[in-house]
Structure formats: structure tokens, C-alpha cells
Design a protein around this motif. Structure first.
Motif, short mmCIF file in Angstrom:
data_model
loop_
_atom_site.label_atom_id
_atom_site.label_comp_id
_atom_site.label_asym_id
_atom_site.label_seq_id
_atom_site.Cartn_x
_atom_site.Cartn_y
_atom_site.Cartn_z
N TYR A 18 -39.75 30.56 -21.61
CA TYR A 18 -40.03 29.75 -23.28
C TYR A 18 -38.96 30.50 -24.28
CZ TYR A 18 -44.30 29.27 -20.76
OH TYR A 18 -45.59 29.18 -19.59
N GLY A 19 -38.72 29.76 -25.25
CA GLY A 19 -37.81 30.06 -26.03
C GLY A 19 -37.87 29.22 -27.33
N CYS A 20 -37.36 29.65 -28.34
CA CYS A 20 -36.94 28.96 -29.72
C CYS A 20 -35.73 28.09 -29.59
CB CYS A 20 -36.94 29.91 -30.79
SG CYS A 20 -38.37 31.13 -30.96
N TRP A 40 -29.95 19.35 -22.26
CA TRP A 40 -30.96 19.71 -23.04
C TRP A 40 -31.73 20.70 -22.43
CZ3 TRP A 40 -33.65 14.37 -24.86
CH2 TRP A 40 -32.81 13.87 -25.91
N ASP A 41 -32.31 21.64 -23.31
CA ASP A 41 -33.40 22.63 -22.93
C ASP A 41 -33.87 23.28 -23.96
OD1 ASP A 41 -31.67 24.37 -24.15
OD2 ASP A 41 -30.96 25.38 -22.23
N TRP A 42 -34.99 24.09 -23.87
CA TRP A 42 -35.70 25.02 -25.01
C TRP A 42 -35.26 26.22 -24.67
CZ3 TRP A 42 -38.03 22.66 -20.48
CH2 TRP A 42 -38.63 23.44 -19.87
N LYS A 43 -34.18 26.91 -23.78
CA LYS A 43 -34.06 28.04 -23.78
C LYS A 43 -32.60 28.62 -24.40
CE LYS A 43 -35.50 30.74 -21.80
NZ LYS A 43 -36.59 31.90 -22.63
N ALA A 73 -30.54 22.90 -28.12
CA ALA A 73 -31.90 23.46 -27.79
C ALA A 73 -32.86 22.55 -28.52
CB ALA A 73 -31.80 24.87 -28.10
N GLN A 74 -33.98 21.99 -27.67
CA GLN A 74 -35.01 21.25 -28.24
C GLN A 74 -36.10 22.22 -28.54
OE1 GLN A 74 -34.18 18.46 -29.38
NE2 GLN A 74 -32.60 17.52 -27.90
N PRO A 75 -37.05 21.89 -29.51
CA PRO A 75 -38.38 22.24 -29.60
C PRO A 75 -39.08 22.00 -28.53
CG PRO A 75 -37.98 20.55 -31.17
CD PRO A 75 -36.78 20.67 -30.42
N PHE A 76 -39.91 22.98 -27.95
CA PHE A 76 -40.55 22.54 -26.63
C PHE A 76 -41.92 21.60 -27.18
CE2 PHE A 76 -43.45 22.87 -23.36
CZ PHE A 76 -42.81 23.05 -22.31
N ASP A 94 -26.61 14.94 -19.83
CA ASP A 94 -26.19 14.88 -18.44
C ASP A 94 -27.05 15.88 -17.61
OD1 ASP A 94 -23.46 13.40 -18.65
OD2 ASP A 94 -23.56 15.01 -20.32
N VAL A 95 -27.39 17.00 -18.28
CA VAL A 95 -28.31 17.79 -17.53
C VAL A 95 -29.61 18.34 -18.15
CG1 VAL A 95 -28.28 20.17 -16.66
CG2 VAL A 95 -26.30 18.85 -16.31
N MET A 96 -30.72 18.53 -17.51
CA MET A 96 -32.17 18.56 -18.59
C MET A 96 -32.74 19.71 -17.71
SD MET A 96 -33.19 14.61 -18.72
CE MET A 96 -32.56 14.21 -16.99
N LEU A 97 -33.49 20.73 -18.41
CA LEU A 97 -34.32 21.63 -18.19
C LEU A 97 -35.81 21.15 -17.89
CD1 LEU A 97 -34.51 24.77 -17.28
CD2 LEU A 97 -34.99 25.15 -19.91
N PHE A 98 -36.41 21.61 -16.78
CA PHE A 98 -37.80 21.35 -16.39
C PHE A 98 -38.60 22.43 -15.98
CE2 PHE A 98 -35.56 17.15 -15.87
CZ PHE A 98 -36.74 16.34 -16.36
N ASN A 99 -40.00 22.24 -16.61
CA ASN A 99 -40.77 23.05 -15.70
C ASN A 99 -41.19 22.72 -14.37
OD1 ASN A 99 -42.31 22.82 -18.98
ND2 ASN A 99 -42.03 24.93 -18.13
#
Length: 422
Positions: A18-20, A40-43, A73-76, A94-99
Motif C-alpha cells: 500500500y501507499g499514498c 500507473w501504480d499506487w506505490k 501514483a494514483q489513489p488506491f 503502458d505498465v500497470m500495478l496489480f494486486n
């Protein structure tokens, strides 16, 4: 006295790290610009992840100095909605973070299979299953995430219990909890279910002590029987624990992040089902209670046929959008984001249990050593096998179960219908 830092600008959700972050402006949200890769991520807005991101960017820049990498950094609490819009339009990063789990699998059609691009990394990294669907890997694991049961050894000592020998059975566990509460006033469990996430940790943290190994395997494989005695017993325990006063007051009005963990940090509860990485984990708890006072215990055995194990999966991972202009280049960025050097920095600064199996994390304290020792025999977390829709429904029903407005049988019937529809 040390105070826990408050999270601002983001609703933090369990399942991984998690992150802000802050929402991207319209000019920085799209990938595909010449010489630029957008992530794009939230980290990347999280201070504890700064060295990780910097190391990953440096690794990529050394190989591709002509390419600019922009992290957004997007808000989760808005992340997957924003990602859904991008997927619908076919335009975005182009690249995305996922759970790991349902959040990725529900969106696998928008991602490129990575096994051909990252073949040399498949053995080094663990946790691929959580980022795979239909025989393909759609994101490279960065961390391993799991749900150990942590306990406060100091409270055990105050209650005259052996802090190195936590209860192995549910009946003995209840007896220990009663002794701790009588001696210290601390509750048995710290629990927050304001957003409906507490049930996920409860299911995965305690489930291996209830289900038989075959029932566990069937659940993970998708052959779930929501009416079986074992599954029903887990949800009955959810209700019984609340009715017996094992939890802190106001579970449905207590946020998991960070109120639940603050209760444990303050010594007001003896146990908490936490995370392996980043927040609500061994490093976080050790900073408040002392690393020597943090224990990790297997799920207490409820059914004699059960075989308790550490529930863990791939935590978070980066995938490549199917619309990216240069899949190989984007995959190379994912390789840098999951490189050994980057993940070593993530472990050192954030306490992340990295997916890289070559990184030794066993010297970080007794609780970490216990977690790492359990990884080889660990099994996938029960809740991660469920779809995002079923998890959302389970959260709502878990609140109703605690308030007494729905029965266990009614809740399981609705969950079975949702699971089958998914």
C-alpha cells in the motif's frame, strides 16, 4: 512515545502493498508517447518505496537511456475504477500495478502474457500463480503477501503463558485469550471491518486450521462448496468471536488501516491477522512493540483433519497493457521493476518480503525468520482465489453477520450464488 503515522489521501486496502499517491493530471495519464513509458501504480508516491522505484528506474535507464519513464501514483480507492476507464477506451498507461488474484484476473484481457518476455525471470521470482490466468502470466510478482497470525509475546508473559509456545488448538487458544484478558485487560483480537476487509484476513488467516487439506485444495482450484461443514464453521467462528467479546469494540466502525493495527501496536489486543509486507507486518509492529516481542503462530486447529499453513500469494506485480506501442520495451521495464537490486531496496526500506527468492530476509528478526521458514510449505490464501465481486459481497455480508441482520446460512447462500456466477 512513538505515534503511528496517519495515511492521507488514500484508502488503503488489504491484499498486497500500500501507499499514498495523488491522481494524475490529464496530460500525464496516457502511455505510448514516443520515447516515453507511463506507469500507473499506487506505490511510487510512498516514501518507503522511494529507493525501490529509484533503483528500478536506474536499472532500466542503464539499458534504455533514450527512454523516459513516468510514474503516475494514483489513489488506491480510485485506482481500479480509473484503470477500468482506461481499459474501456483502450488508452492508458503502458505498465500497470496489480494486486494478485481477482483484481488482475478480472482484467487479464487487457494485459499481455509475459512468459515469453520474462522467461529468464520465472524461476527467480515466486508468486506467479496469483498473477496468472488461463495458463498465462500477466504480471511479474514484486512481493509476496500473506496473512500470518501475529501475537504479542509481552502480553503472554504478563499472563503467565509461555510466549514461545502459543496454543496449537482452538480450545487452548481461547483459554489463552481468556488468561491474557484477565491479566492485562487486552482483547484477544485486534480487528477492523469498517470497509468489509477484516473477513478476508479472518478467512485466510484461520482457514487452514479448519478445512481439511482436500477442502483447501478444492477451494483454491475453484471447486468451492460453500455449504460444507468446514466453510460454515469458519463463518460461524467469525460470529462467535464477536459474540464472545474476543474482538475490540466497534469492529464494523474500525478501519483496518490503520486503526486495527494501532490497537495491536498499543498492546490493547494480543493477536492480529496481519500482512507479511509493507504495512501491518513484522517491521511495522516491531517498531512499536520491539522485534523481540513479535511472535508468529500457525492457525489454531479447529478440525483434527486440518493442516495449518502460512497463507500467502504473490502480493503486487506489474503487468503490460495490451495497447502499448512497444511490448518488449514495456516488458523490459517490468523486468527492472522486479530486478534483484530493486527488490532488495524494497525489502530494506519498506520491509517487503520480496518475490525474488535469491534475497535473504531471515536476519530481520525472529518473526521474519519464522515467516520465511514457513514459505516453502505455505499455500495460497483462501480469499485471493475469489473474484472481486464475491469479495465485495463477502465484505458487506460480514458486517451484517456481526450486526446480526443476516444468518450464516443466508450469507453462505448468497456467496455461493455470486461465486458460481463469477
Amino acid at each position: 512515545m512513538k505515534r503511528r503515522a496517519l495515511w492521507t489521501g488514500i484508502l488503503v486496502v488489504p491484499l498486497a502493498l500500500y501507499g499514498c499517491g495523488s491522481a494524475a493530471g490529464p496530460d500525464s495519464s496516457q502511455g505510448g508517447a514516443e520515447g516515453t513509458l507511463v506507469v500507473w501504480d499506487w506505490k511510487s508516491g510512498d516514501a518507503t518505496a522511494k529507493s525501490y522505484i529509484e533503483q528500478a528506474k536506474a536499472d532500466f535507464a542503464e539499458k534504455h537511456p533514450e527512454v523516459e519513464v513516468e510514474f503516475v501514483a494514483q489513489p488506491f480507492d480510485q485506482y481500479y475504477n480509473l484503470l477500468g476507464t482506461a481499459i474501456q477506451t483502450g488508452e492508458g498507461p503502458d505498465v500497470m500495478l496489480f494486486n494478485g488474484g481477482g483484481q488482475l484476473r478480472d482484467r487479464a484481457d487487457a494485459l499481455l502474457p509475459l512468459e515469453d518476455y520474462l522467461a529468464e525471470d520465472m524461476e527467480r521470482l515466486a508468486g506467479w500463480e496469483a498473477f496468472s490466468a488461463d495458463g498465462h502470466a500477466y504480471a511479474a510478482p514484486v512481493t509476496l503477501q500473506g496473512h500470518p497470525i501475529y501475537y504479542n509475546k509481552a502480553l503472554y508473559e504478563q499472563a503467565g503463558l509461555d510466549p514461545e509456545a502459543p496454543a496449537a488448538t482452538w480450545s487452548d487458544f481461547l483459554a489463552d485469550c481468556a488468561a491474557i484478558t484477565e491479566a492485562t485487560g487486552a482483547k484477544c483480537f485486534a480487528l477492523g471491518n469498517k470497509e468489509g476487509y477484516g473477513i478476508q484476513f479472518f478467512l485466510s488467516g484461520l482457514g487452514s486450521g479448519v478445512l481439511t487439506p482436500q477442502e483447501y485444495d478444492d477451494w483454491i482450484a475453484g471447486n468451492r462448496d460453500w455449504t460444507s461443514p468446514g466453510v460454515k464453521r469458519i463463518f460461524e467462528l467469525w460470529v462467535e468471536a464477536e459474540e464472545a467479546g474476543l474482538n475490540n469494540e466497534g469492529v464494523n466502525s474500525t478501519a483496518m488501516f490503520n486503526d486495527e493495527f494501532a490497537i495491536f501496536d498499543a498492546g490493547e489486543a494480543a493477536h492480529v491477522i496481519g500482512l507479511m509486507s509493507d504495512v501491518g507486518h513484522w517491521k511495522d509492529f516491531g517498531e512499536f512493540l520491539g522485534a523481540e516481542n513479535i511472535g508468529v503462530m500457525p492457525a489454531p486447529v479447529v478440525s483434527p483433519e486440518a493442516a495449518p499453513s502460512l497463507p500467502y500469494d504473490g502480493g503486487i506485480g506489474y503487468g503490460v497493457a495490451e495497447w502499448t506501442d512497444d511490448p518488449e520495451l514495456a516488458a523490459n521495464l517490468v523486468r527492472s521493476l522486479s530486478s534483484t537490486a530493486a527488490l532488495e531496496a524494497f525489502y530494506a526500506d519498506a520491509g517487503a518480503i520480496a518475490a525474488d527468492t535469491t534475497i535473504d530476509a531471515s536476519d530481520a528478526g525472529p518473526s521474519t525468520a519464522e515467516i520465511v521458514a514457513q514459505i516453502p510449505t505455505g499455500r495460497p490464501a483462501l480469499h485471493v482465489a475469489l473474484s472481486a465481486e464475491t469479495l465485495e459481497l463477502m465484505g458487506r455480508l460480514s458486517q451484517q453477520l456481526l450486526s446480526g441482520t443476516v444468518t450464516v446460512d443466508e450469507a453462505l447462500s448468497q456467496l455461493a450464488e455470486s461465486d458460481q456466477a463469477g
